[in-house]
Enzyme design. Structure first.
Site, PDB file in Angstrom:
ATOM      1  N   HIS A 281     -72.326  11.124  30.288  1.00 45.69           N
ATOM      2  CA  HIS A 281     -71.735  12.403  30.700  1.00 45.69           C
ATOM      3  C   HIS A 281     -71.860  12.603  32.211  1.00 45.69           C
ATOM      4  O   HIS A 281     -72.857  12.255  32.829  1.00 45.69           O
ATOM      5  CB  HIS A 281     -72.272  13.589  29.905  1.00 45.69           C
ATOM      6  CG  HIS A 281     -73.739  13.868  30.007  1.00 45.69           C
ATOM      7  ND1 HIS A 281     -74.280  14.626  31.010  1.00 45.69           N
ATOM      8  CD2 HIS A 281     -74.769  13.507  29.210  1.00 45.69           C
ATOM      9  CE1 HIS A 281     -75.583  14.729  30.822  1.00 45.69           C
ATOM     10  NE2 HIS A 281     -75.920  14.052  29.750  1.00 45.69           N
ATOM     11  N   ASP A 293     -80.395  11.657  33.918  1.00 40.74           N
ATOM     12  CA  ASP A 293     -79.581  12.367  32.920  1.00 40.74           C
ATOM     13  C   ASP A 293     -78.385  12.997  33.623  1.00 40.74           C
ATOM     14  O   ASP A 293     -78.497  14.102  34.146  1.00 40.74           O
ATOM     15  CB  ASP A 293     -80.421  13.415  32.214  1.00 40.74           C
ATOM     16  CG  ASP A 293     -79.681  14.088  31.074  1.00 40.74           C
ATOM     17  OD1 ASP A 293     -78.641  13.572  30.649  1.00 40.74           O
ATOM     18  OD2 ASP A 293     -80.167  15.142  30.610  1.00 40.74           O
ATOM     19  N   GLU A 326     -71.390  18.135  29.036  1.00 40.16           N
ATOM     20  CA  GLU A 326     -72.173  17.825  27.831  1.00 40.16           C
ATOM     21  C   GLU A 326     -73.297  18.835  27.668  1.00 40.16           C
ATOM     22  O   GLU A 326     -73.572  19.319  26.576  1.00 40.16           O
ATOM     23  CB  GLU A 326     -72.770  16.405  27.954  1.00 40.16           C
ATOM     24  CG  GLU A 326     -73.527  15.938  26.710  1.00 40.16           C
ATOM     25  CD  GLU A 326     -75.014  16.261  26.727  1.00 40.16           C
ATOM     26  OE1 GLU A 326     -75.664  16.132  25.680  1.00 40.16           O
ATOM     27  OE2 GLU A 326     -75.541  16.672  27.772  1.00 40.16           O
ATOM     28  N   GLU A 327     -73.932  19.164  28.801  1.00 39.25           N
ATOM     29  CA  GLU A 327     -75.213  19.886  28.735  1.00 39.25           C
ATOM     30  C   GLU A 327     -75.101  21.277  28.125  1.00 39.25           C
ATOM     31  O   GLU A 327     -76.022  21.743  27.480  1.00 39.25           O
ATOM     32  CB  GLU A 327     -75.828  19.997  30.143  1.00 39.25           C
ATOM     33  CG  GLU A 327     -76.241  18.656  30.758  1.00 39.25           C
ATOM     34  CD  GLU A 327     -77.433  18.007  30.058  1.00 39.25           C
ATOM     35  OE1 GLU A 327     -77.872  18.521  29.013  1.00 39.25           O
ATOM     36  OE2 GLU A 327     -77.906  16.975  30.570  1.00 39.25           O
ATOM     37  N   ASP A 354     -76.940   7.760  27.093  1.00 39.20           N
ATOM     38  CA  ASP A 354     -77.416   9.087  27.513  1.00 39.20           C
ATOM     39  C   ASP A 354     -78.872   9.281  27.120  1.00 39.20           C
ATOM     40  O   ASP A 354     -79.242  10.252  26.483  1.00 39.20           O
ATOM     41  CB  ASP A 354     -76.536  10.190  26.896  1.00 39.20           C
ATOM     42  CG  ASP A 354     -76.944  11.577  27.406  1.00 39.20           C
ATOM     43  OD1 ASP A 354     -77.595  11.658  28.465  1.00 39.20           O
ATOM     44  OD2 ASP A 354     -76.618  12.579  26.732  1.00 39.20           O
ATOM     45  N   HIS A 425     -84.059  17.213  32.585  1.00 37.17           N
ATOM     46  CA  HIS A 425     -83.672  18.594  32.912  1.00 37.17           C
ATOM     47  C   HIS A 425     -84.604  19.272  33.914  1.00 37.17           C
ATOM     48  O   HIS A 425     -84.757  20.493  33.882  1.00 37.17           O
ATOM     49  CB  HIS A 425     -83.570  19.455  31.642  1.00 37.17           C
ATOM     50  CG  HIS A 425     -82.553  18.967  30.652  1.00 37.17           C
ATOM     51  ND1 HIS A 425     -82.376  19.548  29.412  1.00 37.17           N
ATOM     52  CD2 HIS A 425     -81.662  17.944  30.695  1.00 37.17           C
ATOM     53  CE1 HIS A 425     -81.418  18.914  28.758  1.00 37.17           C
ATOM     54  NE2 HIS A 425     -80.975  17.936  29.517  1.00 37.17           N
TER      55      HIS A 425
HETATM   56 ZN    ZN Z   1     -77.816  13.874  28.887  1.00 40.74          ZN
END
Ligand code: ZN
Length: 466
Positions: A281, A293, A326-327, A354, A425
């Site tokens: 993503h 990520d 995506e998130e 991912d 994150h």
């Molecule tokens: Zn991800």
């Protein structure tokens, strides 16, 4: 009664009906040599690292709807073109945007201290004046679910459940309920707000953001994550009695916006309409530069397709999809599935990267057909990379879930995620965390996989549920 001839004819039609799926074929000797060549070339190539360095340097944080996201879309289109992909295009993805705003928290009593929090994606704000209230502590999401309204009403809920490090990340699935559903349960029981221990395995004073949602009809309350050390601090104060806590979030839902899935294709030489989907993503959260990520997934899959394109095109098309947003709820994946739902019989299989940038240690596949010979060939090719044959019940990265729902088979090229949730994150998700050698191994595995499934004939099964 039907004659024997008629029955035989019907049986033949059923056996040879094109609607029925043919098992995957095998690679011939030349294909095997080519796959091995690709693997060895990938191990010497810096391409994925260069792509990742470019994305994190020239774009950086790219939460959907931000300026960074717009730049990421441009960057991805340009990068595909620079790398010489045969076709490059974008497809629109519309989603409700969200603004983070200010995020502050403190323990007011018994021992006043500032603590570090971040708003969970999609959370409503507290207003500029913030909220304050007594902490209602629950060790787990399930404990909160079981609690009486009286234990929660008018308070600020705190869930302290700690995630464990695992190679396959299975601890995330259990821990993440506090993040995704905690606010709905706490709000329904009358809480003012919820703070959770970050869903992460580090000891850094950096909170982990991530998406949350509100159940239909439930009062929306603000939701935030405390850094792991601050969750420990709060627990220590709770050991001494009741704690008064203050939280200010000015996060708010924004307008409907459009971002894009950015797609690059290496067109197949014999069956260009048949597609193998790989990708990662394109969006990231806003706190770090999204190296792990999912810049890594973007770089690994772009590089693998580019390496394959340097030789004879495989039989089928390799489509690299860099999924938008995506998130905040798989918006790009859902838009793609909607736009392509009538072409699912041409979507042969796929895999998404991912889960960071760690070494791939195992691969799983989907099987209802007799595709074991191909799987064994792939296992032989991947063995020198330290990748072992897994099982025939592959899951997939989240962006392939909607396509799996429409029947597409998937492979899971499983990365070592032991340290993934240290960074996930957070502001710590930056390029220095990526080991360039590990990235090369990932590209080697994706090159072998994508080449093999794009080169063979036949299929990998449809509509498989386990
Ligand atoms: Zn991800």
């Amino acid at each position: 009664m039907k004659s024997i001839i008629t029955q035989l004819f019907i049986a033949l039609v059923i056996v040879f009906s094109p609607a029925l799926v043919m098992a995957a074929g095998k690679l011939d000797q030349a294909d095997i040599e080519r796959a091995a060549e690709l693997r060895d070339k990938a191990l010497k190539s810096d391409l994925a690292y260069d792509i990742l360095e470019s994305l994190t340097t020239e774009v950086g944080p790219r939460m959907a709807g931000t300026e960074g996201d717009k730049r990421a879309v441009k960057w991805a289109k340009n990068k595909f073109k620079q790398l010489g992909f045969d076709k490059v295009w974008t497809e629109p993805v519309t989603f409700p945007s969200w603004d983070r705003g200010v995020e502050q928290a403190e323990i007011i009593s018994p021992f006043p201290q500032k603590v570090i929090v971040t708003a969970l994606g999609n959370s409503v704000g507290t207003g500029n004046e913030g909220v304050r209230g007594e902490i209602a502590h629950f060790k787990t999401f399930e404990d909160l679910q079981a609690a009486e309204r009286g234990a929660v009403g008018g308070k600020i809920v705190f869930i302290s459940h700690k995630m464990k490090k695992t190679r396959d990340g299975r601890s995330y699935g259990k821990a993440v309920a506090a993040r995704s559903r905690g606010a709905s349960v706490a709000g329904e029981k009358g809480a003012k707000a919820i703070v959770i221990r970050s869903i992460g395995t580090d000891h850094d004073r950096l909170p982990h953001t991530g998406n949350m949602g509100y159940a239909e009809g439930v009062r929306k309350i603000p939701a935030a994550a405390l850094s792991n050390p601050d969750a420990d601090l709060l627990l220590n104060q709770l050991k001494r009695g009741s704690v008064e806590f203050g939280l200010t979030l000015t996060s708010s839902p924004g307008e409907l916006l459009t971002t894009y899935n950015v797609i690059g294709e290496i067109t197949g030489r014999e069956s260009p309409e048949e597609v193998v989907v790989i990708g990662g993503h394109l969006d990231s959260w806003d706190l770090g530069t999204g190296a792990v990520d999912d810049g890594a997934g973007v770089a690994i899959t772009m590089a693998a397709a580019k390496l394959i394109s340097e030789g004879k095109r495989p039989r089928r098309t390799i489509r690299v999809v860099l999924w938008g947003n995506e998130e905040q709820g798989l918006w790009g994946a859902k838009a793609y599935a909607k736009a392509h739902k009538d072409e699912m019989d041409k979507h042969i299989t796929g895999a998404e990267s991912d889960f960071g940038a760690g070494l791939i240690w195992s691969f799983d596949w989907t099987s209802v057909n007799e595709n074991e010979p191909l799987i064994d060939q792939m296992a032989q090719l991947l063995k020198p990379l330290g990748v072992k044959k897994g099982n025939p019940k592959a899951t997939s990265g989240p962006d392939l879930w909607p396509l799996r729902g429409l029947g597409m088979s998937t492979f899971a090229l499983r990365q070592d995620g032991t340290d993934y949730f240290d960074l996930h994150h957070t502001a710590n998700d930056t390029l220095d965390k990526v080991n360039p050698e590990h990235l090369k191994q990932n590209v080697a595995v994706y090159s072998v996989f994508a080449y093999a499934v794009a080169e063979v004939t036949g299929d990998f099964g449809r509509g498989i549920k386990y």
